[in-house]
Design an enzyme around this catalytic site. Sequence first.
Site, PDB file in Angstrom:
ATOM      1  N   THR A 378       0.878  -1.154   0.000  1.00 18.68           N
ATOM      2  CA  THR A 378       0.000   0.000   0.000  1.00 18.68           C
ATOM      3  C   THR A 378       0.916   1.204   0.000  1.00 18.68           C
ATOM      4  O   THR A 378       2.135   1.051   0.100  1.00 18.68           O
ATOM      5  CB  THR A 378      -0.902  -0.068   1.262  1.00 18.68           C
ATOM      6  OG1 THR A 378      -1.673  -1.258   1.208  1.00 18.68           O
ATOM      7  CG2 THR A 378      -1.814   1.113   1.416  1.00 18.68           C
ATOM      8  N   THR A 396      -4.157   1.861  -2.292  1.00 18.04           N
ATOM      9  CA  THR A 396      -3.576   0.538  -2.496  1.00 18.04           C
ATOM     10  C   THR A 396      -4.162  -0.167  -3.704  1.00 18.04           C
ATOM     11  O   THR A 396      -5.222   0.218  -4.214  1.00 18.04           O
ATOM     12  CB  THR A 396      -3.816  -0.334  -1.234  1.00 18.04           C
ATOM     13  OG1 THR A 396      -3.108  -1.560  -1.348  1.00 18.04           O
ATOM     14  CG2 THR A 396      -5.300  -0.630  -1.049  1.00 18.04           C
ATOM     15  N   ASN A 398      -3.751  -3.591  -3.145  1.00 20.21           N
ATOM     16  CA  ASN A 398      -3.724  -4.769  -2.277  1.00 20.21           C
ATOM     17  C   ASN A 398      -2.395  -5.501  -2.384  1.00 20.21           C
ATOM     18  O   ASN A 398      -1.401  -4.985  -1.914  1.00 20.21           O
ATOM     19  CB  ASN A 398      -4.910  -5.704  -2.525  1.00 20.21           C
ATOM     20  CG  ASN A 398      -5.118  -6.667  -1.359  1.00 20.21           C
ATOM     21  OD1 ASN A 398      -4.820  -6.327  -0.216  1.00 20.21           O
ATOM     22  ND2 ASN A 398      -5.605  -7.853  -1.631  1.00 20.21           N
ATOM     23  N   ASP A 420      -9.666  -8.997   0.219  1.00 17.56           N
ATOM     24  CA  ASP A 420      -9.826  -8.328   1.507  1.00 17.56           C
ATOM     25  C   ASP A 420     -11.191  -8.597   2.120  1.00 17.56           C
ATOM     26  O   ASP A 420     -11.419  -8.293   3.294  1.00 17.56           O
ATOM     27  CB  ASP A 420      -9.622  -6.815   1.360  1.00 17.56           C
ATOM     28  CG  ASP A 420      -8.184  -6.406   1.640  1.00 17.56           C
ATOM     29  OD1 ASP A 420      -7.364  -7.295   1.917  1.00 17.56           O
ATOM     30  OD2 ASP A 420      -7.885  -5.209   1.579  1.00 17.56           O
ATOM     31  N   GLY A 470      -0.557  -3.324   5.691  1.00 19.97           N
ATOM     32  CA  GLY A 470      -1.560  -4.352   5.927  1.00 19.97           C
ATOM     33  C   GLY A 470      -2.186  -4.230   7.299  1.00 19.97           C
ATOM     34  O   GLY A 470      -2.475  -3.136   7.783  1.00 19.97           O
TER      35      GLY A 470
END
EC number: 2.3.2.2
Length: 570
Positions: A378, A396, A398, A420, A470
Amino acid sequence: MRSPRFRHGLPRAVLLLLAVLLAVPCLAAPAGAERPGKAAIASAHPLATAAGFEVLARGGNAFDAAIAVGAALSVVEPQSSGIGGGGFFLLHSVADGKDVFLDARETAPAATRGELWIGTDGKLDRDKSVNGPLSAGIPGEPAAFTWLAAQRGKLPLKVSLAPAIRLAREGFPAYPRLVAAIGQRRAVLERWPAAAGLYLVDGAVPAEGQRLRFPDLAATLERIAESGDAGFYQGAFAQRMVEAVRAAGGTWSAEDLAGYRVKLREPLTVAYRDWRIVTAPPPSSGGIAVAEMLNILSGYELGRLDRVQRTHLTIEAMRRAYRDRAEYLGDPDYVQMPVAELTSPLYAAGLRASIHPQKATPSALLPGYGAPAESTHTTHYSIIDADGNLASVTKTVNLTLGSGFVVPGTGFVLNNEMDDFALRPGEPNAFGLVGGDANAPRPGHRPLSSMTPSFVIGKDRVGVIGTPGGSRIITMVLEGILAFIDGEAPAKVAANPRFHHQYLPDVVSAEPDAFSAEETRALEAMGHVVNRGERTWGLMNVVSWERTTGTVQAGSDPRGGGGAGAAAVK
């Protein structure tokens, strides 16, 4: 949808009443200079920071600079963010004195249903959930740029996007982090000719220093500059994306793209001692968790404690906030959440009472639930302009280089944010952790995130802070806020060694220099399991304004090697 039962603490009705009675006070505005007079930008790449200052020099404000920095990062840091992804924009406008949270998180396509990611063995198919177009949500970043230019900026979108367009066309030298990311995802990129052609050079990972050019991305950004987000979400360009995604196994539709909208949400505000913390609301889980941890820690005189005792109490606060994170949180447009209870000082007092001052609480003794995790790939940038406008932005795609899938002719990689979601409640995601039904994949929903862009506002100091990382974002932001409140400068805040606990696994992760051997032994004697000397994590960027002296500072994280860390004041 029925709100989940609140399974510990006082009854909900009591907590709701007390949450109102104990509502966060509006702290007085800082005394001192009315405006900084200088601007500060801290981002993950020098070229992105330079793009922000270029737009400021052309008469833009912090919000125009936020477009410029973000778009430049989509060019030079595609492993972490880009216009094929989304993010959160926390904004403070001097003109009206208001804080606004712009939610540009990706949304699930209308055809979303959980069984899409289930393999023939009945288990979650990890490859489908992280690689290729089935893993991609509808991007939000182009809509965010258009909103910023129209609602908060001073310049036309084509001016704010000009530096990124030039970077994409003229190119930039490949740097170690980007080269490593392409090498890591090479096998996935090679599945799709457009992705391999974009990021590989003659079929090979580019060498450090090799010039990379993305002319298709330049053309896409020019289209957005000319037509706004309609140039992305509607018409021939949108149809091209839909056809390519569906041909490769995805489920996007023209209606999914045309129907995407950014959401304006009320930021969360929490009082911690004499400070006001403005932070991210759902679908970020970070702001609620930070508020919960600060409320717990507010009951201790941390400044009078030795480092081991302070660390122990901080870990216990982390443990409890992460337990609540997965249990209750999801997309606020669809899931009713007990936000008032979770952020109530009284609820925090109940949690604090369960903390032994000298002993760790095994996570197994708390009501059980697993915390979902997200990628560390990110990016975050922080901006203060000369007038005092603030922008804290975390965005982001991911995983590293997102889904690895590129629609031919577009010049950017699509996100893999569908992972996510708790694609199968109770089933581990890519990081071996689980989530609940509140974060299940459903049409139009936005997945839960840890991204936590924040402001730290005191009587005479203002800070803008955030980081990638994260599920560790939340604890990094907490530690950064506490360090800033303790008086540390942005560069020190960004560089400090870090530790982390997220309820499960029941382990304290620690960077190599986070604890001395003696401190580790003392924590272990309390019952903590300490993984000392783990890899470093995060790429924090912080800016600040000292109102009493007029000093403006910026600090970028030294982690990450070449191409990382670009902080400047002008």
